[in-house]
Design a protein around this motif. Structure first.
Motif, PDB file in Angstrom:
ATOM      1  N   MET A  32       0.833  -1.196   0.000  1.00 51.54           N
ATOM      2  CA  MET A  32       0.000   0.000   0.000  1.00 51.54           C
ATOM      3  C   MET A  32       0.876   1.259   0.000  1.00 51.54           C
ATOM      4  N   CYS A  33       1.906   1.298   0.822  1.00 55.80           N
ATOM      5  CA  CYS A  33       2.817   2.452   0.849  1.00 55.80           C
ATOM      6  C   CYS A  33       3.637   2.536  -0.433  1.00 55.80           C
ATOM      7  N   ARG A  62      -8.965   7.218   0.539  1.00 55.65           N
ATOM      8  CA  ARG A  62      -9.040   5.910   1.171  1.00 55.65           C
ATOM      9  C   ARG A  62      -8.099   4.985   0.411  1.00 55.65           C
ATOM     10  N   SER A  63      -7.000   4.604   1.044  1.00 53.88           N
ATOM     11  CA  SER A  63      -6.009   3.757   0.384  1.00 53.88           C
ATOM     12  C   SER A  63      -6.274   2.271   0.623  1.00 53.88           C
ATOM     13  N   SER A  64      -7.191   1.975   1.527  1.00 54.07           N
ATOM     14  CA  SER A  64      -7.591   0.595   1.791  1.00 54.07           C
ATOM     15  C   SER A  64      -8.892   0.654   2.593  1.00 54.07           C
ATOM     16  N   ALA A  67      -7.819   2.286   6.131  1.00 54.39           N
ATOM     17  CA  ALA A  67      -6.954   3.454   6.340  1.00 54.39           C
ATOM     18  C   ALA A  67      -7.156   4.501   5.250  1.00 54.39           C
ATOM     19  N   GLN A  68      -6.670   5.695   5.560  1.00 60.11           N
ATOM     20  CA  GLN A  68      -6.698   6.790   4.591  1.00 60.11           C
ATOM     21  C   GLN A  68      -5.399   7.572   4.675  1.00 60.11           C
ATOM     22  N   ARG A  69      -5.158   8.369   3.647  1.00 62.32           N
ATOM     23  CA  ARG A  69      -3.901   9.106   3.535  1.00 62.32           C
ATOM     24  C   ARG A  69      -4.153  10.572   3.196  1.00 62.32           C
ATOM     25  N   PRO A  70      -3.455  11.474   3.904  1.00 59.70           N
ATOM     26  CA  PRO A  70      -3.524  12.884   3.533  1.00 59.70           C
ATOM     27  C   PRO A  70      -2.592  13.147   2.355  1.00 59.70           C
ATOM     28  N   TYR A  71      -3.015  14.032   1.465  1.00 56.60           N
ATOM     29  CA  TYR A  71      -2.211  14.386   0.305  1.00 56.60           C
ATOM     30  C   TYR A  71      -2.669  15.751  -0.197  1.00 56.60           C
ATOM     31  N   PHE A  81      -0.321   8.903   6.670  1.00 57.43           N
ATOM     32  CA  PHE A  81      -1.149   7.706   6.782  1.00 57.43           C
ATOM     33  C   PHE A  81      -1.834   7.700   8.139  1.00 57.43           C
ATOM     34  N   ARG A  82      -3.079   7.219   8.186  1.00 56.20           N
ATOM     35  CA  ARG A  82      -3.713   6.945   9.475  1.00 56.20           C
ATOM     36  C   ARG A  82      -4.799   5.888   9.291  1.00 56.20           C
ATOM     37  N   TYR A  83      -4.955   5.076  10.333  1.00 55.26           N
ATOM     38  CA  TYR A  83      -6.032   4.098  10.355  1.00 55.26           C
ATOM     39  C   TYR A  83      -7.341   4.832  10.627  1.00 55.26           C
TER      40      TYR A  83
END
Length: 148
Positions: A32-33, A62-64, A67-71, A81-83
């Protein structure tokens, strides 16, 4: 050690401040990363979410399912990244810090996905960007001094 650092995206639209309590960071090798960063690993540093203050709220994806990711939607910079549930923590990308140099990896995460040839590059030749004349000329033509 406790200090407040700044960071943000490449275009400057998203900025943050975060309270740092140590210099430990880590390399995440999970798929994922790798996909989120377009790289073989992602350098991250863990924070309490309450220690991160966004001057401008980042975009999130939402990367999965967990979890989600700020960008930044303007320049594409991956910021962390954060759950979704059951955590007060989050990670920020070391490369988005204004000064990433004090931090060093203390561990590898998702070791099952490590791409071994990329771990030890000590013996590879090194080339300085400020000695590559074609690049220096391009920056000069643009009227800009490149960031180091």
């Amino acid at each position: 050690m406790e200090e407040t650092i700044g960071g943000g995206c490449a275009c400057g639209r998203i900025r943050y401040e975060a309270v740092v309590r140590d210099d430990d960071a880590y390399l995440c090798h999970c798929r994922m990363c790798q996909r989120a960063s377009g790289n073989v690993s992602l350098a991250l540093k863990g924070f309490e979410q309450s220690d991160v203050r966004w001057a401008t709220e980042p975009d999130w994806y939402r990367s999965s399912p967990i979890a989600q990711r700020p960008y930044c939607r303007e320049c594409g910079t991956s910021l962390g990244f954060r759950y979704d549930k059951d955590t007060t923590k989050m990670d920020l990308t070391v490369g988005s810090f204004d000064d990433p140099y004090p931090y060093k990896p203390s561990s590898h995460f998702a070791a099952e996905s490590v791409n071994e040839p990329w771990l030890d590059t000590t013996d590879l030749p090194r080339h300085r960007s400020d000695e590559y004349q074609r690049l220096v000329d391009r920056w000069a033509e643009a009227g800009v001094t490149p960031q180091q």
